[in-house]
Design a protein around this motif. Structure first.
Motif, PDB file in Angstrom:
ATOM      1  N   GLY A 160       0.814  -1.212   0.000  1.00  0.00           N
ATOM      2  CA  GLY A 160       0.000   0.000   0.000  1.00  0.00           C
ATOM      3  C   GLY A 160       0.844   1.257   0.000  1.00  0.00           C
ATOM      4  N   GLU A 161       0.261   2.341  -0.494  1.00  0.00           N
ATOM      5  CA  GLU A 161       0.961   3.621  -0.541  1.00  0.00           C
ATOM      6  C   GLU A 161       0.198   4.744   0.153  1.00  0.00           C
ATOM      7  N   LEU A 162      -1.108   4.598   0.276  1.00  0.00           N
ATOM      8  CA  LEU A 162      -1.923   5.664   0.858  1.00  0.00           C
ATOM      9  C   LEU A 162      -1.762   5.716   2.377  1.00  0.00           C
ATOM     10  N   PRO A 163      -2.072   6.849   2.996  1.00  0.00           N
ATOM     11  CA  PRO A 163      -1.936   6.967   4.454  1.00  0.00           C
ATOM     12  C   PRO A 163      -2.706   5.895   5.209  1.00  0.00           C
ATOM     13  N   GLU A 164      -3.899   5.559   4.724  1.00  0.00           N
ATOM     14  CA  GLU A 164      -4.694   4.536   5.404  1.00  0.00           C
ATOM     15  C   GLU A 164      -4.068   3.153   5.277  1.00  0.00           C
ATOM     16  N   HIS A 165      -3.369   2.909   4.154  1.00  0.00           N
ATOM     17  CA  HIS A 165      -2.672   1.628   3.982  1.00  0.00           C
ATOM     18  C   HIS A 165      -1.492   1.533   4.948  1.00  0.00           C
ATOM     19  N   ILE A 166      -0.767   2.634   5.074  1.00  0.00           N
ATOM     20  CA  ILE A 166       0.389   2.659   5.973  1.00  0.00           C
ATOM     21  C   ILE A 166      -0.066   2.457   7.421  1.00  0.00           C
ATOM     22  N   ALA A 167      -1.156   3.116   7.797  1.00  0.00           N
ATOM     23  CA  ALA A 167      -1.687   2.948   9.149  1.00  0.00           C
ATOM     24  C   ALA A 167      -2.065   1.487   9.394  1.00  0.00           C
ATOM     25  N   LEU A 168      -2.702   0.876   8.422  1.00  0.00           N
ATOM     26  CA  LEU A 168      -3.090  -0.532   8.542  1.00  0.00           C
ATOM     27  C   LEU A 168      -1.874  -1.417   8.739  1.00  0.00           C
ATOM     28  N   SER A 169      -0.824  -1.178   7.959  1.00  0.00           N
ATOM     29  CA  SER A 169       0.367  -2.028   8.040  1.00  0.00           C
ATOM     30  C   SER A 169       1.072  -1.872   9.383  1.00  0.00           C
ATOM     31  N   VAL A 170       1.093  -0.652   9.923  1.00  0.00           N
ATOM     32  CA  VAL A 170       1.778  -0.405  11.190  1.00  0.00           C
ATOM     33  C   VAL A 170       0.981  -0.978  12.360  1.00  0.00           C
ATOM     34  N   ILE A 171      -0.315  -0.718  12.389  1.00  0.00           N
ATOM     35  CA  ILE A 171      -1.137  -1.229  13.484  1.00  0.00           C
ATOM     36  C   ILE A 171      -1.163  -2.756  13.459  1.00  0.00           C
ATOM     37  N   ALA A 172      -1.163  -3.350  12.267  1.00  0.00           N
ATOM     38  CA  ALA A 172      -1.127  -4.813  12.167  1.00  0.00           C
ATOM     39  C   ALA A 172       0.179  -5.357  12.743  1.00  0.00           C
ATOM     40  N   GLN A 173       1.282  -4.688  12.433  1.00  0.00           N
ATOM     41  CA  GLN A 173       2.576  -5.123  12.963  1.00  0.00           C
ATOM     42  C   GLN A 173       2.619  -4.970  14.481  1.00  0.00           C
ATOM     43  N   CYS A 174       2.119  -3.864  14.973  1.00  0.00           N
ATOM     44  CA  CYS A 174       2.066  -3.622  16.407  1.00  0.00           C
ATOM     45  C   CYS A 174       1.245  -4.708  17.102  1.00  0.00           C
ATOM     46  N   HIS A 175       0.088  -5.015  16.536  1.00  0.00           N
ATOM     47  CA  HIS A 175      -0.785  -6.047  17.097  1.00  0.00           C
ATOM     48  C   HIS A 175      -0.075  -7.395  17.124  1.00  0.00           C
ATOM     49  N   ALA A 176       0.636  -7.713  16.045  1.00  0.00           N
ATOM     50  CA  ALA A 176       1.353  -8.985  15.965  1.00  0.00           C
ATOM     51  C   ALA A 176       2.422  -9.088  17.049  1.00  0.00           C
ATOM     52  N   VAL A 177       3.138  -7.994  17.277  1.00  0.00           N
ATOM     53  CA  VAL A 177       4.187  -7.996  18.298  1.00  0.00           C
ATOM     54  C   VAL A 177       3.600  -8.254  19.686  1.00  0.00           C
ATOM     55  N   PHE A 178       2.510  -7.572  20.002  1.00  0.00           N
ATOM     56  CA  PHE A 178       1.908  -7.735  21.324  1.00  0.00           C
ATOM     57  C   PHE A 178       1.288  -9.111  21.513  1.00  0.00           C
ATOM     58  N   HIS A 179       0.924  -9.764  20.420  1.00  0.00           N
ATOM     59  CA  HIS A 179       0.317 -11.095  20.511  1.00  0.00           C
ATOM     60  C   HIS A 179       1.295 -12.190  20.100  1.00  0.00           C
ATOM     61  N   THR A 180       2.589 -11.830  20.124  1.00  0.00           N
ATOM     62  CA  THR A 180       3.685 -12.779  19.870  1.00  0.00           C
ATOM     63  C   THR A 180       3.476 -13.597  18.606  1.00  0.00           C
ATOM     64  N   LYS A 181       3.044 -12.931  17.555  1.00  0.00           N
ATOM     65  CA  LYS A 181       2.869 -13.565  16.255  1.00  0.00           C
ATOM     66  C   LYS A 181       4.059 -13.205  15.358  1.00  0.00           C
ATOM     67  N   PRO A 182       4.305 -14.012  14.319  1.00  0.00           N
ATOM     68  CA  PRO A 182       5.453 -13.747  13.433  1.00  0.00           C
ATOM     69  C   PRO A 182       5.413 -12.341  12.844  1.00  0.00           C
ATOM     70  N   THR A 183       6.561 -11.702  12.795  1.00  0.00           N
ATOM     71  CA  THR A 183       6.649 -10.341  12.260  1.00  0.00           C
ATOM     72  C   THR A 183       7.714 -10.266  11.175  1.00  0.00           C
ATOM     73  N   ASN A 184       7.905 -11.368  10.460  1.00  0.00           N
ATOM     74  CA  ASN A 184       8.959 -11.400   9.441  1.00  0.00           C
ATOM     75  C   ASN A 184       8.498 -10.920   8.084  1.00  0.00           C
ATOM     76  N   LEU A 185       7.243 -10.420   8.003  1.00  0.00           N
ATOM     77  CA  LEU A 185       6.757  -9.840   6.746  1.00  0.00           C
ATOM     78  C   LEU A 185       7.184  -8.385   6.741  1.00  0.00           C
ATOM     79  N   LYS A 186       8.367  -8.105   6.282  1.00  0.00           N
ATOM     80  CA  LYS A 186       8.936  -6.764   6.396  1.00  0.00           C
ATOM     81  C   LYS A 186       8.953  -6.046   5.055  1.00  0.00           C
ATOM     82  N   ARG A 187       9.177  -4.754   5.147  1.00  0.00           N
ATOM     83  CA  ARG A 187       9.278  -3.933   3.930  1.00  0.00           C
ATOM     84  C   ARG A 187      10.617  -4.227   3.244  1.00  0.00           C
TER      85      ARG A 187
END
Length: 330
Positions: free
Chosen positions: A303-330
């Motif tokens: 994604g490139e739009l601000p809403e896409h970036i927000a989605l990607s960041v909040i999803a990563q944050c959620h994954a970290v707090f729930h100890t889920k894999p975070t290897n899907l990186k930019r």
């Protein structure tokens, strides 16, 4: 509106003695189900429905059962089996294919509100707790848990003193600090709020972080100084931060402050070369962050739009707090 348990209980608490209330909670599931054990919903005789127990397909039948509990004060259990052609779940067209075991119990002064008022107070204070409730709704207990040692885990159903009892770990909302109050930050704060997060916002520039643009933010830090930011961090249990001011000096100063805090998740927008520039300016290194630090921030979801970036960041944050894999990186 968030369906985080803290949000539901904060709505219920001031109304708990003004209406008849019934708590519906899932105490067991089999197979694939939309919500798992520990999910709860509150119903009142005034028509309140706080929370969700399915994808919306079972609620119409659950409401009817809850009304019966309000009428006679007798707890009930229900089983919804999507694979049984005679079951109401099958007739309602539920498509998950699993079995949901549900309890519907009164919540009132007679059973000490099942300790839900204590759960609400604990979570609002930023602390974690273990809530245990008998399936028949005769007893609910809230016990404090050391938050630093509390990791998300599944609810458990056990027989204690001859009573089936569901134990649920209740975690307070994640408190996210957003550095930068530009237009793109409105999507970040809005999406975080929808997840039930508490949100703080800091931007020392007078033209940014206008309250009318951020109605969902819990704390708008008015002190523009770095000391004001540091003080806010000390006074609040902030566990995550996203830097998105798009200003080198602001990000550098904020990053320097954040590097001194043991945040569970820290992320900074921008490409790799900018990350190094900001860190050099701040005089810090990756090793200064004891927990998860992401820059570029977020997952690569294309994604490139601000809403896409927000989605990607909040999803990563959620994954970290729930100890889920975070290897899907930019």
């Amino acid at each position: 509106m968030s369906n985080h348990v803290n949000h539901l209980l904060s709505q219920w608490l001031p109304l708990k003695d003004k209406h008849k209330w019934v708590l519906g909670f899932i105490f067991k599931t089999e197979g694939s189900c939309y919500r798992k054990a520990g999910a709860m919903m509150l119903f009142s005789d005034a028509g309140h429905q706080l929370g969700i127990l399915s994808g919306g397909c079972l609620e119409s039948d659950i409401v009817k059962k809850a009304q019966r509990v309000m009428t006679d004060g007798v707890s009930r259990t229900a089983v919804y089996d999507d694979e049984d052609e005679e079951d109401i779940a099958f007739k309602l067209g539920v498509g998950c294919g699993g079995v949901v075991h549900l309890s519907l119990v009164p919540v009132n002064q007679d059973n000490q509100y099942l300790s839900l008022d204590a759960v609400s107070k604990t979570l609002t204070n930023g602390d974690a707790c273990e809530w245990a409730c008998t399936v028949d709704g005769t007893r609910g207990v809230c016990e404090a848990v050391e938050y630093s040692n509390a990791k998300p885990r599944k609810a458990s159903l056990e027989t204690i003193k001859g009573m089936r009892t569901l134990s649920v770990l209740m975690l307070p909302p994640i408190h996210l600090l957003v550095i930068g109050g530009g237009y793109d930050a409105t999507f970040m704060t809005r999406l975080a709020s929808l997840q039930g997060y508490l949100v703080s916002l800091w931007d020392p520039r007078p033209a940014q972080a206008r309250i009318e643009h951020f109605p969902e933010v819990n704390y708008l830090i008015e002190d523009p100084s770095v000391e004001g930011l540091r003080l806010h961090l000390s006074e609040h249990n902030i566990q995550a931060a996203v830097l998105m001011s798009h200003h080198r000096e602001i990000d550098a100063k904020a990053l320097q402050v954040l590097s001194k805090r043991a945040l569970t998740y820290t992320a900074m927008l921008g490409p790799l070369h900018r990350k190094q520039e900001i860190m050099d300016l701040a005089g810090i290194q990756d090793t200064d962050f004891s927990q998860y630090f992401a820059s570029p921030a977020g997952f690569d979801i294309g994604g490139e739009l601000p809403e896409h970036i927000a989605l990607s960041v909040i999803a990563q944050c959620h994954a970290v707090f729930h100890t889920k894999p975070t290897n899907l990186k930019r």
